[in-house]
Scaffold this active site. Structure first.
Site, PDB file in Angstrom:
ATOM      1  N   ARG A 145       0.750  -1.212   0.115  1.00 42.22           N
ATOM      2  CA  ARG A 145       0.056   0.069  -0.121  1.00 42.22           C
ATOM      3  C   ARG A 145       0.933   1.425  -0.016  1.00 42.22           C
ATOM      4  NH1 ARG A 145      -3.707  -2.611   4.620  1.00 42.22           N
ATOM      5  NH2 ARG A 145      -1.414  -3.229   5.187  1.00 42.22           N
ATOM      6  N   LYS A 174       1.682 -18.536   7.959  1.00 45.56           N
ATOM      7  CA  LYS A 174       0.826 -18.731   9.383  1.00 45.56           C
ATOM      8  C   LYS A 174       0.601 -17.530  10.083  1.00 45.56           C
ATOM      9  CE  LYS A 174       4.038 -19.762  12.741  1.00 45.56           C
ATOM     10  NZ  LYS A 174       3.934 -18.481  13.522  1.00 45.56           N
ATOM     11  N   HIS A 227       7.719 -22.612   8.344  1.00 44.16           N
ATOM     12  CA  HIS A 227       9.220 -22.693   8.045  1.00 44.16           C
ATOM     13  C   HIS A 227      10.137 -23.617   8.609  1.00 44.16           C
ATOM     14  CE1 HIS A 227       9.802 -20.313  11.823  1.00 44.16           C
ATOM     15  NE2 HIS A 227      11.027 -20.694  11.669  1.00 44.16           N
ATOM     16  N   LYS A 278      13.784 -26.424   7.380  1.00 44.95           N
ATOM     17  CA  LYS A 278      15.193 -26.492   8.030  1.00 44.95           C
ATOM     18  C   LYS A 278      15.707 -27.852   7.643  1.00 44.95           C
ATOM     19  CE  LYS A 278      13.606 -23.665  12.109  1.00 44.95           C
ATOM     20  NZ  LYS A 278      14.608 -22.539  12.293  1.00 44.95           N
ATOM     21  N   GLU A 302      12.871 -20.529  23.410  1.00 46.70           N
ATOM     22  CA  GLU A 302      13.560 -19.414  22.762  1.00 46.70           C
ATOM     23  C   GLU A 302      13.972 -18.530  24.254  1.00 46.70           C
ATOM     24  OE1 GLU A 302      11.567 -17.623  18.860  1.00 46.70           O
ATOM     25  OE2 GLU A 302      10.212 -18.654  20.278  1.00 46.70           O
ATOM     26  N   ASP A 355       1.010 -19.989  18.073  1.00 40.64           N
ATOM     27  CA  ASP A 355       1.878 -19.576  17.370  1.00 40.64           C
ATOM     28  C   ASP A 355       3.274 -20.355  17.204  1.00 40.64           C
ATOM     29  OD1 ASP A 355       4.048 -17.384  16.270  1.00 40.64           O
ATOM     30  OD2 ASP A 355       5.135 -17.472  18.311  1.00 40.64           O
ATOM     31  N   HIS A 414       4.810 -25.522  14.372  1.00 38.81           N
ATOM     32  CA  HIS A 414       6.060 -26.077  14.633  1.00 38.81           C
ATOM     33  C   HIS A 414       6.120 -27.581  15.343  1.00 38.81           C
ATOM     34  CE1 HIS A 414       6.872 -22.701  12.338  1.00 38.81           C
ATOM     35  NE2 HIS A 414       6.909 -21.755  13.738  1.00 38.81           N
TER      36      HIS A 414
HETATM   37  C1  BG6 Z   1       7.783 -18.311  14.230  1.00 42.81           C
HETATM   38  C2  BG6 Z   1       7.175 -17.745  15.296  1.00 42.81           C
HETATM   39  O1  BG6 Z   1       7.066 -19.164  13.429  1.00 42.81           O
HETATM   40  O2  BG6 Z   1       9.039 -19.069  14.616  1.00 42.81           O
HETATM   41  C3  BG6 Z   1       7.936 -17.115  16.309  1.00 42.81           C
HETATM   42  O3  BG6 Z   1       6.119 -16.870  14.985  1.00 42.81           O
HETATM   43  C4  BG6 Z   1       9.098 -17.954  16.694  1.00 42.81           C
HETATM   44  O4  BG6 Z   1       7.288 -16.336  17.458  1.00 42.81           O
HETATM   45  C5  BG6 Z   1      10.012 -18.256  15.378  1.00 42.81           C
HETATM   46  O5  BG6 Z   1      10.103 -16.781  17.458  1.00 42.81           O
HETATM   47  C6  BG6 Z   1      10.853 -19.249  15.748  1.00 42.81           C
HETATM   48  O6  BG6 Z   1      11.588 -19.720  14.679  1.00 42.81           O
HETATM   49  P1  BG6 Z   1      13.109 -20.186  14.740  1.00 42.81           P
HETATM   50  O7  BG6 Z   1      13.386 -20.447  13.033  1.00 42.81           O
HETATM   51  O8  BG6 Z   1      14.040 -19.004  14.838  1.00 42.81           O
HETATM   52  O9  BG6 Z   1      12.999 -21.356  15.477  1.00 42.81           O
END
Ligand code: BG6
Length: 518
Positions: A68, A178, A208, A212, A246, A265, A270
């Site tokens: 936009r 997502k 994602h 990996k 994390e 999330d 994941h």
């Molecule tokens: C994302 C989440 O999908 O994955 C984040 O939205 C998270 O909150 C991230 O920090 C972690 O990904 P990675 O590749 O750093 O383990």
């Protein structure tokens, strides 16, 4: 024999290549919706840049950013150049290297709800002249899910997206970020709405984690080594621990996180994906549908957890290393009375022949002591004879840990005799390290996934039924908290491994969370 002997060719190494028949993808145009967003700058453009540098992109290709905000192609390229030097994996990138890639990039300003903007986009695409560039189109929706349907319906109205599975001329694909929905009902509705404009085989739902390297290796590890597969069942495995921790708080993403929480999330996508890959049956072939069928079967076999097998938590202020973290409730754009979980753990059971009765413990959280992703298979204890009879609980059982990040590798814990006159047994490690074996090359997950989407390979994308199955479990987990404020014992200090209830969850079955330093 050491690696150098292998590398110098003194020892024959049997390498099986699965992709020898794959061809370079066809010329195409990648259109990124949400071009001025964070994801584009941090992940998508760096990934496309590296693919281009490694000559993996089709020849020719074009990238058009649709957003936009008012800006020129030139100023967008400048922003992206700054981005790549901040986030790219091979920074610094010189202006010469960048300019070569940047010549493929253009910016197109338009509002997502304005049909005429899509008609304009169509003209910009057609201006390339080259047939394949005009007909092979990858639309990447790096936007909020609430905008998916609007964008897709306008693409369709503008004649840029054909609904059928196979269309005349080129191909069109849609990559969606997502979260796909916020519960089963909304995910189902979203898929239904999208299906009015585009066939399921053209929708690439991204997770994602599936891009990996180490996650892709789970299948290789399990199904190309005959030594482990016979052990992969309730007969030998006592329980499984999946950790994705994390050591950061939510930072600037408080607004998004308030809607998502750790269950939506991380767990919905994941962690359940990791569990599916770790526990599924061998697929009949390596094609996308066979693999996804097995994942769906596994997720479908997960029993709905009882309330007592679900734990949530939220971080309070604390210290991780030398860094002070504020409480989640004090983060930017977070409700000071928020009940959103920044930690979730669950004990899940799989109702099938292979895994009946084996607990799968899953945990994920923000502001924990370390960032680690791993899957640990803990084997049963040896029978109570010989050493076990004397050592009792102090004799540890074997385990295999698939370390997904960081220090990517696989560790096998076995027991061995401590050298010396005394008779002592303790766990020792056999370790395979990616870095030691293959060097430090690890392409970003987005590189692989973008390339697969361009090539039309949907193996590492999530199918509609998979998303919906996963939501069933997350809905169940979330329903156990519905209308309940967080209790005092559900908070944890930043820099600790989550609320005490997460430890009790395992202790009840005589288990404990294994150290991620192990
Ligand atoms: C994302 C989440 O999908 O994955 C984040 O939205 C998270 O909150 C991230 O920090 C972690 O990904 P990675 O590749 O750093 O383990």
């Amino acid at each position: 024999m050491n690696i150098d002997d292998w590398n110098s060719g003194q020892e024959e190494v049997m390498v099986c290549r699965l992709d020898t028949r794959s061809k370079k993808p066809l010329p195409c145009t990648v259109v990124i919706f949400g071009a001025s967003g964070d994801l584009t700058q941090r992940k998508l453009i760096p990934a496309l840049y590296h693919l281009c540098r490694e000559e993996q992109m089709p020849d020719p290709f074009r990238i058009i950013g649709f957003a936009r905000r008012e800006k020129s192609s030139e100023s967008w390229r400048k922003e992206l150049f700054e981005g790549i030097n901040k986030f790219g994996r091979t920074r610094p990138v010189s202006t010469e290297e960048w300019d070569e890639f940047a010549a493929h990039i253009e910016y197109y300003q338009g509002n997502f709800d304005d049909l005429s903007a899509y008609q304009g986009l169509k003209e910009v695409i057609a201006a390339a002249g080259q047939r394949e560039l005009c007909e092979n189109l990858l639309f990447y929706l790096a936007v909020s899910p609430s905008q998916f349907v609007e964008i897709v319906s306008n693409l369709s109205r503008a004649g840029l997206l054909c609904r059928r599975e196979k269309c005349q001329g080129g191909w069109q694909r849609l990559v969606v970020e997502k979260p796909f929905g916020k519960d089963l009902e909304s995910a189902h509705r979203l898929s239904e709405e999208l299906s009015e404009y585009v066939a399921e085989n053209k929708i690439f739902r991204i997770d994602h984690y599936l891009g990996k390297e180490t996650v892709q290796n789970i299948m290789m590890f399990r199904f190309s080594n005959s030594v482990f597969e016979p052990l992969w069942s309730r007969q030998w495995i006592d329980h499984v621990q999946i950790t994705v921790s994390e050591n950061l708080g939510v930072g600037a993403r408080g607004g998004y996180y308030e809607e998502a929480g750790a269950s939506r999330d991380m767990m919905q996508n994941h962690l359940l994906q990791l569990m599916a890959l770790a526990a599924m049956e061998p697929p009949v072939s390596l094609d996308a549908e066979s693999i996804r069928d097995e994942k769906v079967k596994l997720i479908n076999s997960i029993q709905m957890p009882f309330d007592e097998n679900i734990v949530r938590g939220q971080y309070l202020a604390g210290k991780i290393g030398e860094i002070e973290y504020c409480a989640y409730r004090n983060e930017e754009k977070v409700n000071p009375k928020s009940n959103v979980e920044t930690y979730v753990a669950a004990k899940l059971f799989v109702d099938n022949w292979r895994w009946a009765g084996v607990p799968f413990y899953l945990r994920t959280g923000k502001a924990l002591p370390r960032s680690v992703s791993e899957i640990r298979f803990q084997f049963r204890k040896p029978p109570h004879t010989l050493f076990a009879a004397q050592c009792g609980a102090t004799l540890d059982s074997n385990s295999i840990t698939l370390r997904l990040q960081p220090d990517e590798g696989i560790t096998f814990h076995i027991n061995g005799k401590v050298p010396g006159a005394s008779t002592e047994i303790r766990p020792v490690r056999m370790r395979f390290s990616y870095n030691a074996e293959f060097g430090a090359y690890t392409p970003e997950a987005y590189e692989r996934l973008l390339l697969e989407a361009i090539a039309g390979n949907s193996t590492h994308f999530i199918r509609r039924d998979e998303v919906e199955m996963a939501w069933r479990i997350i809905d169940r987990i979330r329903s156990s908290w519905k209308g309940k404020d967080l209790k005092e014992e559900e908070f944890y200090a930043a820099g600790t491994w989550g609320p005490a209830a997460a430890d009790q969850l395992l202790r009840r079955s005589g288990h404990f969370w294994r150290s991620t330093l192990d």
